[in-house]
Design a protein around this motif. Structure first.
Motif, PDB file in Angstrom:
ATOM      1  N   ASP A  75       7.305  -7.575   9.846  1.00 32.55           N
ATOM      2  CA  ASP A  75       5.998  -8.187   9.646  1.00 32.55           C
ATOM      3  C   ASP A  75       5.521  -7.974   8.210  1.00 32.55           C
ATOM      4  O   ASP A  75       4.984  -8.888   7.578  1.00 32.55           O
ATOM      5  N   ARG A  77       7.455  -7.548   5.599  1.00 32.29           N
ATOM      6  CA  ARG A  77       8.273  -8.425   4.742  1.00 32.29           C
ATOM      7  C   ARG A  77       7.770  -9.866   4.797  1.00 32.29           C
ATOM      8  O   ARG A  77       7.743 -10.555   3.783  1.00 32.29           O
ATOM      9  N   ARG A  78       7.358 -10.324   6.000  1.00 36.42           N
ATOM     10  CA  ARG A  78       6.808 -11.678   6.122  1.00 36.42           C
ATOM     11  C   ARG A  78       5.563 -11.821   5.248  1.00 36.42           C
ATOM     12  O   ARG A  78       5.389 -12.821   4.558  1.00 36.42           O
ATOM     13  N   LYS A  79       4.706 -10.815   5.287  1.00 37.50           N
ATOM     14  CA  LYS A  79       3.477 -10.872   4.494  1.00 37.50           C
ATOM     15  C   LYS A  79       3.785 -10.848   2.995  1.00 37.50           C
ATOM     16  O   LYS A  79       3.134 -11.541   2.216  1.00 37.50           O
ATOM     17  N   ASP A  81       6.287 -12.110   1.663  1.00 32.33           N
ATOM     18  CA  ASP A  81       6.781 -13.453   1.356  1.00 32.33           C
ATOM     19  C   ASP A  81       5.693 -14.524   1.482  1.00 32.33           C
ATOM     20  O   ASP A  81       5.969 -15.712   1.350  1.00 32.33           O
ATOM     21  N   GLY A  82       4.444 -14.105   1.769  1.00 30.72           N
ATOM     22  CA  GLY A  82       3.333 -15.045   1.815  1.00 30.72           C
ATOM     23  C   GLY A  82       2.965 -15.563   3.190  1.00 30.72           C
ATOM     24  O   GLY A  82       2.071 -16.394   3.322  1.00 30.72           O
ATOM     25  N   ASP A  83       3.629 -15.108   4.235  1.00 34.04           N
ATOM     26  CA  ASP A  83       3.314 -15.547   5.595  1.00 34.04           C
ATOM     27  C   ASP A  83       2.334 -14.559   6.212  1.00 34.04           C
ATOM     28  O   ASP A  83       2.707 -13.472   6.627  1.00 34.04           O
ATOM     29  N   TYR A  84       1.060 -14.960   6.269  1.00 35.15           N
ATOM     30  CA  TYR A  84       0.017 -14.080   6.783  1.00 35.15           C
ATOM     31  C   TYR A  84      -0.406 -14.434   8.206  1.00 35.15           C
ATOM     32  O   TYR A  84      -1.453 -14.002   8.675  1.00 35.15           O
ATOM     33  N   SER A  85       0.412 -15.198   8.901  1.00 38.31           N
ATOM     34  CA  SER A  85       0.079 -15.538  10.286  1.00 38.31           C
ATOM     35  C   SER A  85       0.109 -14.260  11.134  1.00 38.31           C
ATOM     36  O   SER A  85       0.783 -13.289  10.787  1.00 38.31           O
ATOM     37  N   ASP A  87       0.991 -11.441  13.750  1.00 42.27           N
ATOM     38  CA  ASP A  87       2.281 -10.962  14.244  1.00 42.27           C
ATOM     39  C   ASP A  87       2.356 -11.245  15.742  1.00 42.27           C
ATOM     40  O   ASP A  87       1.597 -10.681  16.521  1.00 42.27           O
TER      41      ASP A  87
END
Length: 126
Positions: A75, A77-79, A81-85, A87
């Protein structure tokens, strides 16, 4: 390469699952690695909560802790990379207000047993 990978097998336990570790390091016991990485923290929580587990249940707890930490790392790593949706795996945990019962609402052993019987009867009705 992730900085934990430079720690050898012990650091990789956060990145790789059990079968991946076995294929790379077949001579190393998965649960020995989990004990080194998470055992002390698990002991503190179990002791604080007054929970005693056998060896099989401890291994299950260690697996679950490792999985939760791996999910949290993913989660993060996703953030990065710009993905703030939100979890999607976070819903498996209850909200903090529901995670621990109110200390003032204590149940007697008889109450707990009655609840257990109700759950058993409800389960057999399915």
């Amino acid at each position: 390469m992730h900085h934990l990978a430079t720690d050898g097998p012990q650091g990789l336990v956060r990145l790789l699952n059990k079968s991946q570790m076995a294929s790379i390091f077949p001579e190393i016991d998965w649960y020995d690695l989990l004990e080194v990485e998470f055992g002390e923290k698990v002991d503190r929580v179990l002791t604080r909560e007054g929970i005693v587990v056998d060896v099989d249940r401890r291994r299950l707890v260690l697996d679950c802790v490792r999985d939760a930490i791996a999910d949290a790392d993913a989660d993060t790593r996703r953030k990065v990379d710009g993905d703030y949706s939100p979890d999607p795996k976070a819903v498996r945990f209850p909200p903090p207000s529901e995670a621990k019962p109110n200390a003032r609402s204590k149940l007697s052993l008889d109450d707990l047993f009655a609840e257990y019987i109700k759950e058993l009867q409800a389960g057999s009705a399915l």
